[in-house]
Write a protein that holds these residues in place. Structure first.
Motif, PDB file in Angstrom:
ATOM      1  N   PHE A  28       3.633 -22.552  24.084  1.00 25.43           N
ATOM      2  CA  PHE A  28       5.056 -22.241  24.038  1.00 25.43           C
ATOM      3  C   PHE A  28       5.822 -23.057  25.075  1.00 25.43           C
ATOM      4  O   PHE A  28       5.306 -23.329  26.165  1.00 25.43           O
ATOM      5  CB  PHE A  28       5.299 -20.752  24.329  1.00 25.43           C
ATOM      6  N   ARG A  29       7.054 -23.402  24.722  1.00 22.98           N
ATOM      7  CA  ARG A  29       7.994 -23.980  25.693  1.00 22.98           C
ATOM      8  C   ARG A  29       8.799 -22.858  26.320  1.00 22.98           C
ATOM      9  O   ARG A  29       9.382 -22.029  25.628  1.00 22.98           O
ATOM     10  CB  ARG A  29       8.927 -24.974  24.990  1.00 22.98           C
ATOM     11  N   PHE A  30       8.844 -22.815  27.638  1.00 22.08           N
ATOM     12  CA  PHE A  30       9.549 -21.761  28.367  1.00 22.08           C
ATOM     13  C   PHE A  30      11.029 -22.129  28.550  1.00 22.08           C
ATOM     14  O   PHE A  30      11.366 -23.270  28.862  1.00 22.08           O
ATOM     15  CB  PHE A  30       8.904 -21.554  29.738  1.00 22.08           C
ATOM     16  N   LEU A 325       0.935 -13.658  27.581  1.00 20.31           N
ATOM     17  CA  LEU A 325       1.856 -14.783  27.409  1.00 20.31           C
ATOM     18  C   LEU A 325       2.001 -15.636  28.659  1.00 20.31           C
ATOM     19  O   LEU A 325       2.422 -16.793  28.586  1.00 20.31           O
ATOM     20  CB  LEU A 325       3.224 -14.270  26.964  1.00 20.31           C
ATOM     21  N   THR A 329       2.031 -20.544  28.484  1.00 18.91           N
ATOM     22  CA  THR A 329       3.171 -21.403  28.767  1.00 18.91           C
ATOM     23  C   THR A 329       3.127 -21.819  30.231  1.00 18.91           C
ATOM     24  O   THR A 329       2.376 -21.241  31.029  1.00 18.91           O
ATOM     25  CB  THR A 329       4.496 -20.679  28.464  1.00 18.91           C
ATOM     26  N   LEU A 364      10.493 -17.946  24.685  1.00 14.02           N
ATOM     27  CA  LEU A 364       9.346 -18.823  24.485  1.00 14.02           C
ATOM     28  C   LEU A 364       9.439 -19.417  23.087  1.00 14.02           C
ATOM     29  O   LEU A 364       9.541 -18.678  22.105  1.00 14.02           O
ATOM     30  CB  LEU A 364       8.033 -18.057  24.645  1.00 14.02           C
TER      31      LEU A 364
END
Length: 539
Positions: A28-30, A325, A329, A364
């Motif tokens: 995921f991109r935060f 999670l 990320t 995310l």
């Protein structure tokens, strides 16, 4: 429950092989959902399929303002794109946003009373207390047809489910569901209540609610979210533990989602593709980041602030496994994701974290797109529709499509690109009809073939016909005596619903035409784990 998964064999969804993502930092991109200028904290509770996120921003004194963020295409931080107005008072909170940009939550009046509030897609606030007289109320969820659920407090402060469907306030008894927490696009409601000394979870199509089952040792239940298949995400609790769970049916024992090693977990949201998000505790001896303060105060609701400690972590459950999670990320220093509150069908996840001692909202975004997968749902009993009544379906996809074509009997009847997408087909003659949906997303295309039935025109006297049909039906429920008048159940009146049930049970296929065999999607697709629908904050 009067809901059906569309098309294939009238019961089965498009085959979907869900593959868990590898636990790596690139999953995921935060994105930080930063507060307003001058404020110190923020929290996010809902995300739609257009990248809009609803939540609040708060100053150092705790005064909260309902806001909307728009998730950026790149970058790791964004500020609110819209500030939602109060109702004359000093605070507001946004809990749910639909795909049209309508938002619900609560806002204070000039006298300081918290009122349930609807902000339309233009940002104009409407006080929902014009529909009732309770002094305190909160709206927790709104669907794409602007049905609203939540709860209100009566004169003796007893909570009562707040359900507004078709713009009409429904009178729900306080003996069962007392707080409605979520509503799907088919207008099915879930919520919570109390019976004797137990907390119970409920599911309902009308004002008659069914109690959801629990597991041995966990007698208390709460439900937070529902998807179009009728699956619900929630939590079971005992005296010293809790378990996030998934209900796959109103009478089926729930599936425990487990924990992250500790004794507590809680579901807060889900989507159409078997993904659930929430918060769970690590094991007691797990190493904890030194920057997190034990028992720091978390997000408050209209009535009671839950307390979070240094072991709480946001989780994502997919394909039978719960993921922390925080390890999926790359986070800034001094950040810990504590709770994931919502996830949409594109796998965008939102929630709140602790950041240098403050609560901060986050989003995310998946770093890579899954293979295109579809699900479609019918809004009425079976896949049969009365003559003259539109056939209504909801189509969902796990990535944003660029083109959707709907073809009935080799004629294109609709072309669009929005998801979730309501399909309404009118003017069809009685009999079986072929339905083809072509969805394109970039270079990927999925063709889905199914069918639906239009019943022959009903006789003019529905009540007489219903009595006759019931007398010949083998079904126990058909022997019951339906009300000659009734309140709306969303799409059909109670009488019409009974008529449909009896007719579909006792009438053979028109002209002896056999039911077409189920057709498979072309090509078969697999999908990465997706996120969950609108999730409501629970008091």
């Amino acid at each position: 429950m009067n809901r059906c998964l569309l098309f294939l064999a009238l019961a089965a969804a498009l085959p979907l092989a869900s593959t868990p993502l590898a636990a790596q930092s690139s999953t995921f991109r935060f994105v930080e959902l930063a507060p307003l200028a001058g404020d110190v904290s923020s929290a996010a509770f809902s995300v739609n399929h257009n990248g809009q996120v609803a939540g609040y921003s708060a100053n150092a004194d705790g005064r909260r303002t309902a806001v909307i963020w728009t998730i950026p295409a790149s970058g790791s931080s964004t500020t609110p794109s819209c500030t939602l107005p109060h109702l004359g008072g000093g605070f507001s909170e946004a809990y749910s946003i639909n795909d049209h940009g309508d938002v619900v939550g609560l806002a204070a009046t000039a006298t300081g009373e918290p009122h349930a509030c609807l902000w339309n897609r233009h940002g104009v606030a409407a006080d929902l207390h014009t529909l009732f007289t309770s002094p305190h109320a909160v709206a927790l969820a709104v669907n794409n047809v602007q049905d609203i659920v939540g709860y209100r407090l009566g004169p003796n402060f007893q909570p009562q489910a707040l359900v507004i469907r078709n713009g009409i306030l429904e009178n729900w008894p306080t003996t069962s569901m007392q707080r409605a927490t979520a509503i799907d696009q088919l207008r099915n409601v879930v919520g919570n209540g109390q019976n004797s000394s137990l907390n119970l979870a409920y599911s309902a199509r009308s004002t008659r609610a069914a109690t959801l089952p629990t597991l041995t040792g966990f007698p208390n239940a709460e439900v937070a979210a529902i998807n179009l298949l009728g699956e619900k995400a929630g939590t079971l609790t005992s005296e010293d533990a809790s378990q996030a769970v998934l209900w796959k049916g109103d009478r089926i024992a729930p599936t425990s989602l487990g924990t992250l090693g500790g004794k507590f977990s809680r579901s807060m949201g889900m989507n159409q593709f078997y993904s659930i998000v929430g918060t769970a505790q690590l094991s007691d001896n797990a190493q904890v980041a030194a920057n997190i303060t034990t028992n720091s105060t978390g997000i408050t609701t209209a009535t009671q602030p839950p307390v979070f400690n240094d072991l709480d972590r946001a989780f994502w459950w997919n394909a039978g496994r719960m993921f922390n999670l925080n390890i999926l990320t790359t986070l800034p220093a001094q950040w810990t994701l504590q709770a994931a509150t919502a996830v949409n069908d594109f796998n965008d996840i939102v929630g709140y974290a602790t950041a240098s001692g403050n609560i901060r909202g986050f989003a995310l975004i998946p770093s890579r797109k899954p293979s295109l997968a579809l699900r479609a749902y019918a809004s009425r009993i079976g896949a049969s529709y009365p003559h003259g009544v539109p056939a209504e379906f909801w189509l969902c996809a796990n990535i944003k499509p660029t083109d959707i074509r709907v073809v009935v009997d080799d004629v294109e009847v609709s072309r669009h690109s929005s998801i979730p997408y309501p399909i309404s087909i009118t003017g069809m003659s009685p009999g079986y009809h072929t339905l083809v949906i072509r969805v394109t997303a970039g270079t990927s295309e999925v063709k889905w073939t199914g069918n639906f039935t239009v019943l022959e025109p009903p006789p003019s006297n529905i009540a007489s016909s219903l009595t006759l049909l019931q007398s010949t039906s083998q079904k126990t429920e058909s022997a019951k005596s339906p009300a000659t008048t009734g309140t709306s159940t969303g799409f059909l009146s109670r009488m019409e619903t009974w008529y449909l049930q009896a007719l579909s049970l006792s009438r053979p296929p028109a002209s002896g035409v056999p039911m077409p065999p189920p057709a498979a999607a072309e090509p078969e697709t697999t999908a990465l784990p997706p996120p969950s629908p609108d999730s409501a904050l629970q008091p």
